[in-house]
Write a protein that holds these residues in place. Structure first.
Motif, PDB file in Angstrom:
ATOM      1  N   LEU A 132       0.807  -1.223   0.000  1.00 15.21           N
ATOM      2  CA  LEU A 132       0.000   0.000   0.000  1.00 15.21           C
ATOM      3  C   LEU A 132       0.838   1.270   0.000  1.00 15.21           C
ATOM      4  O   LEU A 132       0.277   2.367  -0.060  1.00 15.21           O
ATOM      5  CB  LEU A 132      -0.925   0.030   1.231  1.00 15.21           C
ATOM      6  N   HIS A 135       0.161   4.162  -2.532  1.00 22.51           N
ATOM      7  CA  HIS A 135      -1.176   4.755  -2.619  1.00 22.51           C
ATOM      8  C   HIS A 135      -1.253   6.029  -1.793  1.00 22.51           C
ATOM      9  O   HIS A 135      -0.595   6.142  -0.758  1.00 22.51           O
ATOM     10  CB  HIS A 135      -2.234   3.776  -2.088  1.00 22.51           C
ATOM     11  N   ASP A 138      -5.981   8.581   1.272  1.00 22.80           N
ATOM     12  CA  ASP A 138      -7.415   8.289   1.154  1.00 22.80           C
ATOM     13  C   ASP A 138      -7.659   6.915   0.536  1.00 22.80           C
ATOM     14  O   ASP A 138      -8.571   6.184   0.935  1.00 22.80           O
ATOM     15  CB  ASP A 138      -8.160   9.388   0.386  1.00 22.80           C
ATOM     16  N   LYS A 139      -6.816   6.527  -0.397  1.00 21.02           N
ATOM     17  CA  LYS A 139      -6.932   5.197  -1.011  1.00 21.02           C
ATOM     18  C   LYS A 139      -6.535   4.111   0.000  1.00 21.02           C
ATOM     19  O   LYS A 139      -7.174   3.060   0.075  1.00 21.02           O
ATOM     20  CB  LYS A 139      -6.041   5.135  -2.257  1.00 21.02           C
ATOM     21  N   GLU A 141      -6.905   4.293   3.219  1.00 18.99           N
ATOM     22  CA  GLU A 141      -8.036   4.191   4.158  1.00 18.99           C
ATOM     23  C   GLU A 141      -9.121   3.283   3.590  1.00 18.99           C
ATOM     24  O   GLU A 141      -9.628   2.396   4.280  1.00 18.99           O
ATOM     25  CB  GLU A 141      -8.627   5.583   4.432  1.00 18.99           C
ATOM     26  N   ALA A 142      -9.459   3.481   2.318  1.00 17.05           N
ATOM     27  CA  ALA A 142     -10.514   2.685   1.682  1.00 17.05           C
ATOM     28  C   ALA A 142     -10.118   1.214   1.579  1.00 17.05           C
ATOM     29  O   ALA A 142     -10.918   0.316   1.883  1.00 17.05           O
ATOM     30  CB  ALA A 142     -10.827   3.256   0.298  1.00 17.05           C
ATOM     31  N   ILE A 143      -8.880   0.942   1.167  1.00 17.66           N
ATOM     32  CA  ILE A 143      -8.411  -0.447   1.024  1.00 17.66           C
ATOM     33  C   ILE A 143      -8.373  -1.132   2.388  1.00 17.66           C
ATOM     34  O   ILE A 143      -8.819  -2.271   2.537  1.00 17.66           O
ATOM     35  CB  ILE A 143      -7.030  -0.496   0.335  1.00 17.66           C
ATOM     36  N   GLU A 146     -11.908  -1.899   3.603  1.00 17.95           N
ATOM     37  CA  GLU A 146     -12.479  -3.020   2.827  1.00 17.95           C
ATOM     38  C   GLU A 146     -11.847  -4.357   3.232  1.00 17.95           C
ATOM     39  O   GLU A 146     -12.549  -5.341   3.457  1.00 17.95           O
ATOM     40  CB  GLU A 146     -12.250  -2.749   1.338  1.00 17.95           C
TER      41      GLU A 146
END
Length: 151
Positions: A132, A135, A138-139, A141-143, A146
């Motif tokens: 990660l 990235h 914000d990306k 955080e999303a990954i 999920e």
């Protein structure tokens, strides 16, 4: 179950870079802030090697075998994992975090697991086996959200 509660730390690392992050929001809408960044220069093995691999005489007539040269690039990766483990131990010992999620590629995760002190490993509440570091936050955080919900 999402373990990314408020105050949870996240270590996002690869073999050359590490971000120590903290979630300052809740698990549903994580917001990660950078606490510390570590980076190591690790040029390719070829540029770190001083000379060609050696050769040695074999038992046969006029036979020679090549010797393996040290893989300096791989050694630096292992050293970086040990350095991260030491940083985490010091921070855990000082009580700077109670919970941590580790997000890094599987090989580095294995090296970290081997090196982590029990004071740190007892605080690990989740693992994400992904790279990660490239990235934006914000990306990440999303990954993370999920991946942790799927676990």
């Amino acid at each position: 179950m999402n373990e990314l509660h408020n105050g949870t730390w996240v270590l996002v690392a690869d073999s050359e870079k590490a971000l120590f992050l903290e979630n300052v929001a809740d698990a549903q809408n994580p917001h990660l802030v950078v606490i510390r960044e570590e980076e190591q220069e690790n040029p390719s093995d070829r540029s770190q090697s001083a000379n060609r691999p050696g050769r040695m005489q074999d038992t046969g007539v006029q036979q020679r075998s090549a010797l393996d040269d040290t893989d300096w690039h791989e050694l630096a990766k292992e050293r970086f994992a040990a350095e991260l483990s030491e940083i985490l131990y010091k921070k855990a010992h000082r009580g700077e975090f109670d919970r941590i999620i580790i997000a890094c590629p599987p090989q580095l995760l294995g090296e970290l697991r081997r090196d982590l002190h029990k004071e740190v490993s007892s605080r690990v509440v989740g693992e994400v086996h992904k790279l990660l570091t490239n990235h934006p936050l914000d990306k990440m955080e999303a990954i993370l959200k999920e991946e942790l919900e799927a676990a």
